[in-house]
Design a protein around this motif. Structure first.
Motif, PDB file in Angstrom:
ATOM      1  N   VAL A 334       0.842  -1.194   0.000  1.00  0.00           N
ATOM      2  CA  VAL A 334       0.000   0.000   0.000  1.00  0.00           C
ATOM      3  C   VAL A 334       0.880   1.247   0.000  1.00  0.00           C
ATOM      4  O   VAL A 334       1.794   1.375   0.819  1.00  0.00           O
ATOM      5  CB  VAL A 334      -0.932   0.031   1.234  1.00  0.00           C
ATOM      6  N   LEU A 335       0.608   2.153  -0.936  1.00  0.00           N
ATOM      7  CA  LEU A 335       1.198   3.491  -0.904  1.00  0.00           C
ATOM      8  C   LEU A 335       0.125   4.420  -0.343  1.00  0.00           C
ATOM      9  O   LEU A 335      -0.950   4.560  -0.933  1.00  0.00           O
ATOM     10  CB  LEU A 335       1.614   3.963  -2.293  1.00  0.00           C
ATOM     11  N   ARG A 336       0.408   5.030   0.795  1.00  0.00           N
ATOM     12  CA  ARG A 336      -0.597   5.834   1.485  1.00  0.00           C
ATOM     13  C   ARG A 336      -0.178   7.303   1.516  1.00  0.00           C
ATOM     14  O   ARG A 336       0.803   7.670   2.169  1.00  0.00           O
ATOM     15  CB  ARG A 336      -0.775   5.306   2.911  1.00  0.00           C
ATOM     16  N   ASP A 337      -0.881   8.137   0.751  1.00  0.00           N
ATOM     17  CA  ASP A 337      -0.662   9.590   0.738  1.00  0.00           C
ATOM     18  C   ASP A 337       0.810   9.935   0.492  1.00  0.00           C
ATOM     19  O   ASP A 337       1.405  10.749   1.201  1.00  0.00           O
ATOM     20  CB  ASP A 337      -1.120  10.221   2.063  1.00  0.00           C
ATOM     21  N   VAL A 338       1.380   9.312  -0.540  1.00  0.00           N
ATOM     22  CA  VAL A 338       2.811   9.457  -0.799  1.00  0.00           C
ATOM     23  C   VAL A 338       3.083  10.685  -1.667  1.00  0.00           C
ATOM     24  O   VAL A 338       2.437  10.890  -2.701  1.00  0.00           O
ATOM     25  CB  VAL A 338       3.367   8.194  -1.486  1.00  0.00           C
ATOM     26  N   THR A 339       4.067  11.469  -1.238  1.00  0.00           N
ATOM     27  CA  THR A 339       4.543  12.609  -2.021  1.00  0.00           C
ATOM     28  C   THR A 339       6.058  12.494  -2.159  1.00  0.00           C
ATOM     29  O   THR A 339       6.765  12.263  -1.181  1.00  0.00           O
ATOM     30  CB  THR A 339       4.197  13.947  -1.337  1.00  0.00           C
ATOM     31  N   ASP A 350       0.750  13.247  -3.245  1.00  0.00           N
ATOM     32  CA  ASP A 350      -0.373  12.743  -2.453  1.00  0.00           C
ATOM     33  C   ASP A 350      -1.053  11.555  -3.136  1.00  0.00           C
ATOM     34  O   ASP A 350      -2.265  11.516  -3.325  1.00  0.00           O
ATOM     35  CB  ASP A 350      -1.377  13.868  -2.217  1.00  0.00           C
ATOM     36  N   VAL A 351      -0.237  10.560  -3.502  1.00  0.00           N
ATOM     37  CA  VAL A 351      -0.729   9.381  -4.228  1.00  0.00           C
ATOM     38  C   VAL A 351      -1.005   8.247  -3.245  1.00  0.00           C
ATOM     39  O   VAL A 351      -0.196   7.955  -2.362  1.00  0.00           O
ATOM     40  CB  VAL A 351       0.301   8.927  -5.290  1.00  0.00           C
ATOM     41  N   SER A 352      -2.146   7.589  -3.430  1.00  0.00           N
ATOM     42  CA  SER A 352      -2.505   6.398  -2.649  1.00  0.00           C
ATOM     43  C   SER A 352      -2.823   5.268  -3.616  1.00  0.00           C
ATOM     44  O   SER A 352      -3.662   5.425  -4.505  1.00  0.00           O
ATOM     45  CB  SER A 352      -3.704   6.674  -1.744  1.00  0.00           C
ATOM     46  N   VAL A 353      -2.132   4.149  -3.463  1.00  0.00           N
ATOM     47  CA  VAL A 353      -2.283   3.018  -4.372  1.00  0.00           C
ATOM     48  C   VAL A 353      -2.277   1.735  -3.552  1.00  0.00           C
ATOM     49  O   VAL A 353      -1.500   1.606  -2.591  1.00  0.00           O
ATOM     50  CB  VAL A 353      -1.141   2.987  -5.415  1.00  0.00           C
ATOM     51  N   VAL A 354      -3.107   0.788  -3.951  1.00  0.00           N
ATOM     52  CA  VAL A 354      -3.115  -0.549  -3.346  1.00  0.00           C
ATOM     53  C   VAL A 354      -2.697  -1.553  -4.412  1.00  0.00           C
ATOM     54  O   VAL A 354      -3.279  -1.599  -5.497  1.00  0.00           O
ATOM     55  CB  VAL A 354      -4.508  -0.913  -2.795  1.00  0.00           C
ATOM     56  N   HIS A 530      -3.808   4.232 -12.717  1.00  0.00           N
ATOM     57  CA  HIS A 530      -3.579   5.437 -13.520  1.00  0.00           C
ATOM     58  C   HIS A 530      -3.043   6.506 -12.573  1.00  0.00           C
ATOM     59  O   HIS A 530      -3.758   6.977 -11.691  1.00  0.00           O
ATOM     60  CB  HIS A 530      -4.879   5.910 -14.175  1.00  0.00           C
ATOM     61  N   LEU A 531      -1.824   6.894 -12.764  1.00  0.00           N
ATOM     62  CA  LEU A 531      -1.237   7.869 -11.845  1.00  0.00           C
ATOM     63  C   LEU A 531      -1.815   9.275 -12.007  1.00  0.00           C
ATOM     64  O   LEU A 531      -1.634  10.113 -11.151  1.00  0.00           O
ATOM     65  CB  LEU A 531       0.286   7.922 -12.021  1.00  0.00           C
ATOM     66  N   ASP A 532      -2.521   9.492 -13.131  1.00  0.00           N
ATOM     67  CA  ASP A 532      -3.141  10.805 -13.296  1.00  0.00           C
ATOM     68  C   ASP A 532      -4.570  10.837 -12.775  1.00  0.00           C
ATOM     69  O   ASP A 532      -5.252  11.835 -12.861  1.00  0.00           O
ATOM     70  CB  ASP A 532      -3.116  11.232 -14.767  1.00  0.00           C
ATOM     71  N   ARG A 533      -5.067   9.687 -12.250  1.00  0.00           N
ATOM     72  CA  ARG A 533      -6.377   9.658 -11.603  1.00  0.00           C
ATOM     73  C   ARG A 533      -6.432   8.428 -10.690  1.00  0.00           C
ATOM     74  O   ARG A 533      -5.453   7.715 -10.547  1.00  0.00           O
ATOM     75  CB  ARG A 533      -7.508   9.636 -12.626  1.00  0.00           C
ATOM     76  N   THR A 534      -7.519   8.144 -10.081  1.00  0.00           N
ATOM     77  CA  THR A 534      -7.585   7.073  -9.082  1.00  0.00           C
ATOM     78  C   THR A 534      -7.447   5.701  -9.719  1.00  0.00           C
ATOM     79  O   THR A 534      -7.702   5.518 -10.903  1.00  0.00           O
ATOM     80  CB  THR A 534      -8.937   7.125  -8.346  1.00  0.00           C
TER      81      THR A 534
END
Length: 538
Positions: A334-339, A350-354, A530-534
């Motif tokens: 999990v990437l949580r609110d990563v900058t 501010d990327v969040s990815v599972v 998609h790094l440019d959207r959710t």
């Protein structure tokens, strides 16, 4: 002029050992200097005033010869100790330097010049030879010999001892004044050398492009200007060294002359005996000699000291604290609110990815949006400026990254191949047998002989073949987490179709993160980010 660089004591154990040995050798040399002066003065006085022949002087002559041999032997031992210590310190510093660069990671390296770092790691560290083999041993002698000689002169002739004690500090004062100028000049020389090395390396790397665009001659002219600037700064530094040697020799010579005049006048007047006068005249130059040589050796070691300043700027940089927790590459990531910030922008903001375990996750987005940065976060070579990267619930910032990377296979955006055979490059970091290497090469559709010898950076194969060799290397590692950055870039359509057939079997049972712009590869993905959207389901 600096004494012992405390950073060398702090970072290298060999330096401390060397200083202790140098102190012992220096003390022994001081004792032999006194013995030599006493024997020589006695021999001359006995021969001229006592009328003794060589037969009766045989014992003192043998003792004098033994003393001279002892001084020569100590000099030889000091040289051996200095050279071995220098080699040990250079090796230790070079490893610390390389370890620090690895610890600082690729993100730090992007802001540095490879040519300057290469010069620093090679010629810069090698320039410390003169510092250890000449300057430091002489510095120890300066702390021992003048004091011992002055003390012996005080017991023999207090007036000469006073002259020596008063005039000796003049040499360090001039050395300090000259040393300040030398340090500035040497820093300029070292900066010019690094600029020349960096530019020369850049030109060599891009010589083909420069010739195609007609800029090779202009760059040759630039290198000529830099080389001429290096020549002028080197000559300026040498000029300072020669002038400072002249000043120190002049001060020492005048000081010895004062002692000689004083001794001569009192000897003529009969207030001083010949043996004492000879003893003082023999010892006086020995008191000034270590300081004179120290100034000379300082100039020889100035380049190494200038390089050491920059070397320790890198070595003493702060690095993230090493973690000791065990991150699980098999679990959910999990990437949580990563900058992650760069110098110009925020590659990830501010990327969040599972990333689900055991699935193939595709990462897409426009160029420059941070796809490769995301892989760097998962690999542990990039640390987030804000947020967390969790693997099995463990923050990678607190995890043992060396252990984590043992369970990660990675193919970068610009794969690096090393000089050696194709098989050696595929099996890098593993102990796989020939059959496993061939199986991985087949899965990656490597179409060159495995015994083909490559040049530096994979010279001898095309860009597409280079990527497939790197892909085979990642597949062979058989790690539970597989990170691939554009694995089919520069690959022809037929080879891409063949890869699409073979890769699913290599992905089976692994967590795969696949960065790509190719629509065909996205068909292999269970999950697309998609790094440019959710994130969304495939």
């Amino acid at each position: 002029m600096p004494a012992v660089d405390r950073r060398l004591l702090r970072h290298t154990r060999s330096t401390r050992t060397f200083l202790v040995l140098s102190a012992v050798i220096g003390t022994a040399q001081a004792v032999l200097i006194l013995l030599q002066a006493w024997l020589l003065a006695g021999l001359i006085a006995d021969a001229f005033l006592g009328g003794l022949d060589l037969t009766r002087l045989r014992g003192p002559l043998a003792a004098l010869a033994t003393t001279l041999i002892g001084r020569a032997a100590l000099f030889w031992v000091a040289e051996i100790v200095a050279q071995r210590c220098s080699a040990a310190v250079k090796s230790e510093l070079r490893m610390r330097f390389l370890d620090k660069i690895v610890a600082l990671g690729p993100r730090w390296l992007t802001g540095e010049r490879s040519g300057e770092l290469t010069t620093l790691a090679t010629r810069g560290i090698d320039a410390l030879d003169d510092y250890f083999s000449k300057y430091l041993p002489q510095l120890v002698l300066v702390g021992v010999v003048p004091l011992v000689v002055a003390a012996r002169m005080l017991t023999a002739d207090w007036l000469s001892a006073v002259i020596v004690v008063v005039t000796l500090p003049l040499i360090p004062i001039f050395m300090v004044l000259v040393g300040l100028t030398t340090k500035a000049a040497t820093a300029r020389q070292w900066a010019t050398l690094q600029a020349l090395a960096h530019h020369f390396l850049d030109v060599l790397a891009g010589i083909g492009t420069l010739k195609v665009f007609g800029r090779s001659r202009a760059q040759v002219e630039t290198i000529r200007r830099l080389a001429d600037r290096q020549r002028r700064t080197t000559l300026a530094t040498l000029r300072i060294a020669f002038l400072s040697s002249l000043v120190l020799e002049l001060v020492a010579t005048l000081s010895v002359a004062l002692v000689a005049v004083s001794v001569g006048l009192r000897l003529v007047e009969g207030r001083l005996d010949l043996k004492t006068a000879l003893l003082v005249l023999i010892l006086a130059p020995e008191a000034y000699l270590p300081l004179r040589l120290l100034g000379t050796h300082y100039h020889a070691s100035a380049e190494g000291l200038a390089a050491a300043d920059e070397l320790f700027e890198v070595i003493e940089q702060d690095t993230p604290a090493k973690g000791n927790q065990v991150a699980d590459p098999i679990g959910e990531i999990v990437l949580r609110d990563v900058t992650v910030r760069s110098r110009e922008a925020r590659p990830l903001d501010d990327v969040s990815v599972v990333i689900p375990p055991g699935r193939v996750t595709g990462v897409v987005g426009p160029s420059g949006c941070g796809k490769s940065t995301l892989l760097g976060l998962l690999l542990g070579t990039i640390s987030p400026d804000r947020g967390q990267v969790l693997a099995g619930g463990v923050d990678l910032a607190k995890a043992d990254l060396e252990r984590w990377r043992r369970d990660v296979a990675w193919m970068g955006q610009a794969p690096v191949l090393f000089a050696g055979t194709v098989a050696d490059n595929i099996s890098l970091g593993t102990r796989a047998d020939e059959l496993a290497v061939r199986r991985a090469a087949g899965t990656a559709r490597v179409d060159v002989p495995l015994d083909l010898v490559l040049g530096e950076r994979g010279d001898g194969v095309s860009a597409g073949q280079r990527r497939r060799i790197a892909l085979a290397r990642a597949i062979l590692r058989d790690a539970p987490l597989l990170l691939l950055d554009e694995p089919t870039e520069s690959v022809d359509p037929d080879t891409e179709r063949a890869l699409l057939e073979s890769l699913p079997a290599a992905f089976a049972g692994r967590t795969v993160v696949l960065v790509t712009h190719r629509p065909a590869l996205l068909d292999l993905c269970d999950h697309i980010v998609h790094l440019d959207r959710t994130a969304m389901k495939a």
